[in-house]
Scaffold this motif. Structure first.
Motif, PDB file in Angstrom:
ATOM      1  N   TYR A  99       0.857  -1.186   0.000  1.00  0.00           N
ATOM      2  CA  TYR A  99       0.000   0.000   0.000  1.00  0.00           C
ATOM      3  C   TYR A  99       0.891   1.233   0.000  1.00  0.00           C
ATOM      4  O   TYR A  99       1.788   1.340   0.842  1.00  0.00           O
ATOM      5  CB  TYR A  99      -0.886  -0.004   1.251  1.00  0.00           C
ATOM      6  CG  TYR A  99      -1.651   1.280   1.497  1.00  0.00           C
ATOM      7  CD1 TYR A  99      -1.069   2.338   2.220  1.00  0.00           C
ATOM      8  CD2 TYR A  99      -2.955   1.435   1.048  1.00  0.00           C
ATOM      9  CE1 TYR A  99      -1.767   3.507   2.462  1.00  0.00           C
ATOM     10  CE2 TYR A  99      -3.664   2.608   1.284  1.00  0.00           C
ATOM     11  CZ  TYR A  99      -3.060   3.634   1.994  1.00  0.00           C
ATOM     12  OH  TYR A  99      -3.758   4.795   2.232  1.00  0.00           O
ATOM     13  N   ALA A 101       0.499   5.507  -0.308  1.00  0.00           N
ATOM     14  CA  ALA A 101      -0.340   6.702  -0.409  1.00  0.00           C
ATOM     15  C   ALA A 101       0.525   7.877  -0.854  1.00  0.00           C
ATOM     16  O   ALA A 101       1.586   8.128  -0.284  1.00  0.00           O
ATOM     17  CB  ALA A 101      -0.985   7.012   0.934  1.00  0.00           C
ATOM     18  N   THR A 102       0.074   8.549  -1.888  1.00  0.00           N
ATOM     19  CA  THR A 102       0.783   9.725  -2.380  1.00  0.00           C
ATOM     20  C   THR A 102      -0.093  10.955  -2.197  1.00  0.00           C
ATOM     21  O   THR A 102      -1.208  10.866  -1.692  1.00  0.00           O
ATOM     22  CB  THR A 102       1.151   9.575  -3.859  1.00  0.00           C
ATOM     23  OG1 THR A 102      -0.054   9.689  -4.650  1.00  0.00           O
ATOM     24  CG2 THR A 102       1.798   8.228  -4.123  1.00  0.00           C
ATOM     25  N   ARG A 103       0.394  12.077  -2.671  1.00  0.00           N
ATOM     26  CA  ARG A 103      -0.365  13.310  -2.567  1.00  0.00           C
ATOM     27  C   ARG A 103      -1.666  13.213  -3.353  1.00  0.00           C
ATOM     28  O   ARG A 103      -2.663  13.822  -2.984  1.00  0.00           O
ATOM     29  CB  ARG A 103       0.483  14.466  -3.098  1.00  0.00           C
ATOM     30  CG  ARG A 103      -0.171  15.821  -3.023  1.00  0.00           C
ATOM     31  CD  ARG A 103       0.766  16.895  -3.520  1.00  0.00           C
ATOM     32  NE  ARG A 103       1.202  16.637  -4.887  1.00  0.00           N
ATOM     33  CZ  ARG A 103       2.001  17.433  -5.574  1.00  0.00           C
ATOM     34  NH1 ARG A 103       2.492  18.523  -5.006  1.00  0.00           N
ATOM     35  NH2 ARG A 103       2.350  17.140  -6.802  1.00  0.00           N
ATOM     36  N   MET A 104      -1.661  12.452  -4.438  1.00  0.00           N
ATOM     37  CA  MET A 104      -2.804  12.424  -5.350  1.00  0.00           C
ATOM     38  C   MET A 104      -3.712  11.216  -5.161  1.00  0.00           C
ATOM     39  O   MET A 104      -4.900  11.286  -5.460  1.00  0.00           O
ATOM     40  CB  MET A 104      -2.318  12.457  -6.793  1.00  0.00           C
ATOM     41  CG  MET A 104      -1.500  13.688  -7.140  1.00  0.00           C
ATOM     42  SD  MET A 104      -2.451  15.203  -6.927  1.00  0.00           S
ATOM     43  CE  MET A 104      -3.690  14.998  -8.213  1.00  0.00           C
ATOM     44  N   THR A 105      -3.139  10.088  -4.705  1.00  0.00           N
ATOM     45  CA  THR A 105      -3.938   8.873  -4.715  1.00  0.00           C
ATOM     46  C   THR A 105      -3.347   7.833  -3.777  1.00  0.00           C
ATOM     47  O   THR A 105      -2.315   8.060  -3.157  1.00  0.00           O
ATOM     48  CB  THR A 105      -4.010   8.315  -6.161  1.00  0.00           C
ATOM     49  OG1 THR A 105      -4.935   7.218  -6.197  1.00  0.00           O
ATOM     50  CG2 THR A 105      -2.635   7.820  -6.602  1.00  0.00           C
ATOM     51  N   VAL A 106      -4.033   6.687  -3.694  1.00  0.00           N
ATOM     52  CA  VAL A 106      -3.481   5.532  -3.011  1.00  0.00           C
ATOM     53  C   VAL A 106      -3.480   4.370  -3.992  1.00  0.00           C
ATOM     54  O   VAL A 106      -4.264   4.336  -4.939  1.00  0.00           O
ATOM     55  CB  VAL A 106      -4.284   5.165  -1.740  1.00  0.00           C
ATOM     56  CG1 VAL A 106      -4.289   6.321  -0.762  1.00  0.00           C
ATOM     57  CG2 VAL A 106      -5.710   4.742  -2.106  1.00  0.00           C
ATOM     58  N   GLY A 107      -2.590   3.427  -3.753  1.00  0.00           N
ATOM     59  CA  GLY A 107      -2.512   2.270  -4.622  1.00  0.00           C
ATOM     60  C   GLY A 107      -2.053   1.058  -3.836  1.00  0.00           C
ATOM     61  O   GLY A 107      -1.547   1.172  -2.720  1.00  0.00           O
TER      62      GLY A 107
END
Length: 121
Positions: A99, A101-107
């Motif tokens: 997992y 998490a970035t500034r724009m989204t999670v993946g």
């Protein structure tokens, strides 16, 4: 986000190698569990070692006492220190993050490209 693994190579039995894997590509807020897997020719991919965000680690029985996984959360990097290497450790080693998490989204379910480790007898 990409995982970039490095540090593989050719080493004699009994030797050591240190693998590194860095997550990059954007501003990363959080990486949860990270792990190293390996795949030998003709065999399925297997878990080698895993480490939580807080630093708790577990290992495959075959590498306990010889390998050590660690991470630097500030650098978004996971390491695998491999010692007392055996020919049976020969494989392509892959890093994994479950997992990010970035500034724009999670993946979920990120894999590095693999790095070859070859141990000669």
């Amino acid at each position: 986000v990409q995982l970039q693994a490095s540090g593989g190579g050719l080493v004699q039995a009994g030797g050591s190698l240190r693998l590194s894997c860095v997550a990059s590509g954007t501003i990363i807020f959080e990486i949860r569990d990270m792990a190293w897997y390996r795949q030998a020719p003709g065999k399925p991919r297997e878990l080698v070692a895993r480490i939580t965000q807080g630093g708790s680690a577990d290992y495959a029985d075959s590498v306990k006492g010889r390998f050590a996984i660690s991470r630097d959360n500030a650098k978004n990097t996971v390491y695998l220190q491999m010692s007392s290497l055996e020919p049976e450790d020969t494989a392509v080693y892959y890093c994994h993050a479950d997992y990010i998490a970035t500034r724009m989204t999670v993946g979920y379910d990120f894999w590095g490209q693999g790095t070859q480790v070859t141990v000669s007898s």
